[in-house]
Design a protein around this motif. Structure first.
Motif, mmCIF file in Angstrom:
data_model
loop_
_atom_site.group_PDB
_atom_site.id
_atom_site.type_symbol
_atom_site.label_atom_id
_atom_site.label_comp_id
_atom_site.label_asym_id
_atom_site.label_seq_id
_atom_site.Cartn_x
_atom_site.Cartn_y
_atom_site.Cartn_z
ATOM 1 N N ASP A 3 7.782 34.479 79.824
ATOM 2 C CA ASP A 3 7.343 34.964 79.463
ATOM 3 C C ASP A 3 6.067 36.364 79.967
ATOM 4 O O ASP A 3 5.147 36.049 79.658
ATOM 5 N N VAL A 4 6.446 37.870 79.496
ATOM 6 C CA VAL A 4 5.417 38.465 79.545
ATOM 7 C C VAL A 4 4.067 38.564 78.280
ATOM 8 O O VAL A 4 4.401 38.356 77.620
ATOM 9 N N ILE A 5 2.796 37.752 79.105
ATOM 10 C CA ILE A 5 2.166 37.829 77.448
ATOM 11 C C ILE A 5 1.201 39.286 77.672
ATOM 12 O O ILE A 5 0.897 40.291 77.026
ATOM 13 N N VAL A 6 0.612 39.534 78.655
ATOM 14 C CA VAL A 6 0.296 40.561 79.235
ATOM 15 C C VAL A 6 0.792 41.501 80.093
ATOM 16 O O VAL A 6 0.416 40.547 80.822
ATOM 17 N N PRO A 7 1.210 42.981 80.125
ATOM 18 C CA PRO A 7 1.729 43.584 81.635
ATOM 19 C C PRO A 7 0.674 43.804 82.613
ATOM 20 O O PRO A 7 -0.421 43.477 82.410
ATOM 21 N N PRO A 8 1.317 43.722 83.186
ATOM 22 C CA PRO A 8 0.713 43.903 84.765
ATOM 23 C C PRO A 8 -0.469 45.435 84.571
ATOM 24 O O PRO A 8 0.127 46.267 83.764
ATOM 25 N N PHE A 9 -1.202 46.004 84.487
ATOM 26 C CA PHE A 9 -2.165 46.805 84.877
ATOM 27 C C PHE A 9 -2.759 46.490 83.313
ATOM 28 O O PHE A 9 -2.997 48.241 82.484
ATOM 29 N N GLY A 10 -2.360 45.639 82.192
ATOM 30 C CA GLY A 10 -2.768 45.898 81.310
ATOM 31 C C GLY A 10 -4.150 46.191 79.884
ATOM 32 O O GLY A 10 -5.074 45.760 80.761
ATOM 33 N N THR A 11 -4.426 47.426 79.601
ATOM 34 C CA THR A 11 -5.573 48.089 79.358
ATOM 35 C C THR A 11 -5.686 46.856 78.011
ATOM 36 O O THR A 11 -4.861 47.137 77.319
ATOM 37 N N LEU A 12 -6.505 46.619 77.615
ATOM 38 C CA LEU A 12 -7.410 45.394 76.894
ATOM 39 C C LEU A 12 -7.754 45.513 75.906
ATOM 40 O O LEU A 12 -9.089 46.094 75.725
ATOM 41 N N LYS A 13 -8.033 45.751 74.897
ATOM 42 C CA LYS A 13 -9.023 46.134 73.570
ATOM 43 C C LYS A 13 -8.701 44.489 72.618
ATOM 44 O O LYS A 13 -7.797 43.480 71.942
#
Length: 238
Positions: free
Chosen positions: A221-231
């Motif tokens: 399952d995707v938790i953080v998608p590819p190229f995900g910008t995070l805070k």
């Protein structure tokens, strides 16, 4: 969810699975503007003056800053920010450079100011735009660009900004690691600047987070998608 990629990306996969199940990928209603405040402190500015990691101090801490290799403990909540505020420099450095055989197009992207707004506009960023405006003579490369753009925008739709992807508070267990190893680059950079008790918001591009592959649970399952910008909302406990 902030372990380094070399150490399985975050906490144990079982913890990731447990969090995804318990939180059901909750999404907040509010949107946070990326780097909108003048109070944001750049932590990794490069020669282009674009900082892929920035910090906003919410509450001052006390004591000395941690040293390399020292053990630190933090509370955190991580959310997806989305890529809508990517500048042309961000697009070139963070996305285009990861596309096999297309990194050489960086000068054209910068010259034509291909930011995320332009890139994501299917009526503007077309194969014709790629061949005519960007000067790509190879039609296969133009098609590859369009396909990669489509994957990126689809990922945005499937994993909206504001989605909480991990939280030590939800698990009831703080995260402890040694500076210099055990955490993604953005967290390592930020915690180095934090005294005990400090609370801060940290925003980072994917090249200081989970990269072009993102993060998945042990079940896929995707938790953080590819190229995900995070805070991250951080507090240094010790």
């Amino acid at each position: 969810m902030i372990l380094s990629i070399s150490t399985t990306l975050l906490l144990a996969a079982s913890l990731c699975d447990a969090f995804v199940t318990s939180s059901n990928r909750s999404t907040t209603k509010s949107r946070t503007l990326l780097f909108a405040s003048e109070e944001w402190i750049p932590l990794a500015a490069d020669s282009s003056q674009v900082s892929p990691v920035k910090k906003l101090i919410l509450e001052e801490g006390d004591g000395e800053l941690p040293t390399d290799g020292s053990s630190v403990e933090i509370e955190y909540t991580g959310t997806l920010v989305g890529e809508k505020d990517w500048s042309a420099q961000d697009v070139a450095d963070c996305w285009l450079s990861e596309l096999q055989g297309l990194g050489h197009l960086k000068p054209e992207f910068l010259q034509n100011n291909v930011d995320f707004a332009l890139l994501s506009d299917a009526n503007v960023f077309t194969e014709e735009f790629c061949t005519t405006t960007l000067g790509i003579s190879n039609k296969i490369q133009a098609k590859k660009l369009i396909m990669a753009r489509n994957r990126l925008t689809k990922s945005q739709d499937e994993h909206p900004a504001g989605t909480v992807f991990d939280s030590s508070l939800e698990r009831g267990k703080n995260f402890t690691f040694n500076l210099g190893k055990g955490a993604i680059k953005a967290i390592d950079l930020a915690v180095r600047t934090m005294k005990v008790g400090e609370k801060a918001s940290v925003v980072c591009r994917s090249d200081y987070g989970y990269g072009s592959e993102g993060l998945r649970s042990s079940k896929g399952d995707v938790i953080v998608p590819p190229f995900g910008t995070l805070k991250f909302e951080l507090k240094r406990v010790c």
